[in-house]
Motif scaffolding. Structure first.
Motif, PDB file in Angstrom:
ATOM      1  N   ALA A   1      -9.539   6.161   4.425  1.00 41.86           N
ATOM      2  CA  ALA A   1     -10.365   5.938   4.671  1.00 41.86           C
ATOM      3  C   ALA A   1     -10.353   5.030   5.996  1.00 41.86           C
ATOM      4  O   ALA A   1     -10.978   3.858   7.285  1.00 41.86           O
ATOM      5  N   GLU A   2      -9.582   3.273   5.424  1.00 41.18           N
ATOM      6  CA  GLU A   2     -10.231   2.261   6.304  1.00 41.18           C
ATOM      7  C   GLU A   2      -7.817   2.290   7.280  1.00 41.18           C
ATOM      8  O   GLU A   2      -8.314   0.870   8.225  1.00 41.18           O
ATOM      9  N   VAL A   3      -7.239   2.627   7.073  1.00 43.16           N
ATOM     10  CA  VAL A   3      -6.252   2.281   7.623  1.00 43.16           C
ATOM     11  C   VAL A   3      -6.062   3.004   9.090  1.00 43.16           C
ATOM     12  O   VAL A   3      -5.961   4.246   8.724  1.00 43.16           O
TER      13      VAL A   3
ATOM     14  N   CYS B   1      -6.278  -2.807   1.348  1.00 35.15           N
ATOM     15  CA  CYS B   1      -6.419  -1.155   0.411  1.00 35.15           C
ATOM     16  C   CYS B   1      -5.841  -2.138  -0.746  1.00 35.15           C
ATOM     17  O   CYS B   1      -6.525  -1.875  -1.794  1.00 35.15           O
TER      18      CYS B   1
ATOM     19  N   ALA C   1      -9.113   5.084   0.013  1.00 34.23           N
ATOM     20  CA  ALA C   1      -8.629   3.439   0.862  1.00 34.23           C
ATOM     21  C   ALA C   1      -7.934   4.143   1.868  1.00 34.23           C
ATOM     22  O   ALA C   1      -8.792   3.698   3.119  1.00 34.23           O
TER      23      ALA C   1
ATOM     24  N   PHE D   1      -4.582  -3.996   7.497  1.00 31.02           N
ATOM     25  CA  PHE D   1      -5.430  -3.132   6.441  1.00 31.02           C
ATOM     26  C   PHE D   1      -4.665  -2.430   4.872  1.00 31.02           C
ATOM     27  O   PHE D   1      -5.965  -2.051   4.369  1.00 31.02           O
TER      28      PHE D   1
END
Length: 133
Positions: A113-115, A64, A110, A60
């Motif tokens: 929010a995403e990892v 990013c 990012a 992830f």
């Protein structure tokens, strides 16, 4: 030379070594963000943080970095970190400062929010709490 790098590490992060992975003489700007463990959250005193990562967190993180579209790197620590320790290093190199600043801000947003990395705060009063779940 691939100028993109992403890693999850239990070892202290070396920002200078991470910067060296992306910077070349063609770059006029290098923006580095260091996320540092602070001694408070809202009105509570924090003594340390424990970070845990999903087994796929590094992929992830790499996604990013890849989406930045510029030479970039990111490294995130896991394990027990004390106040003052660096938890995240994000680096972007570019020809000009404006694009480097903007890209580094997008990269950090990012990652947050995403990892799939979670942290547990240890408060001075002995309470622990998970953050960002």
């Amino acid at each position: 030379m691939d100028r993109r790098f992403a890693t999850i590490s239990s070892q202290p992060l070396d920002a200078a070594a991470i910067e060296a992975l992306v910077l070349t003489p063609a770059d006029g700007a290098l923006v580095t963000f260091r996320g540092v463990v602070r001694n408070h959250d809202h009105d509570a005193a924090v003594t340390r943080l424990d970070y845990q990562a999903h087994p796929d967190a590094e992929s992830f993180l790499a996604a990013c970095v890849e989406r930045v579209g510029l030479p970039a790197a990111a490294a995130h620590r896991v394990g027990s970190l004390e106040v003052g320790d660096v938890a995240l290093v994000a680096v972007v190199a570019a020809a000009h400062r404006a694009e480097a600043f903007e890209a580094c801000a997008r990269l950090v947003d990012a990652i947050k929010a995403e990892v799939p990395i979670w942290k547990r705060q240890h408060l001075a009063d002995g309470v622990t709490e998970w953050v960002g779940l």
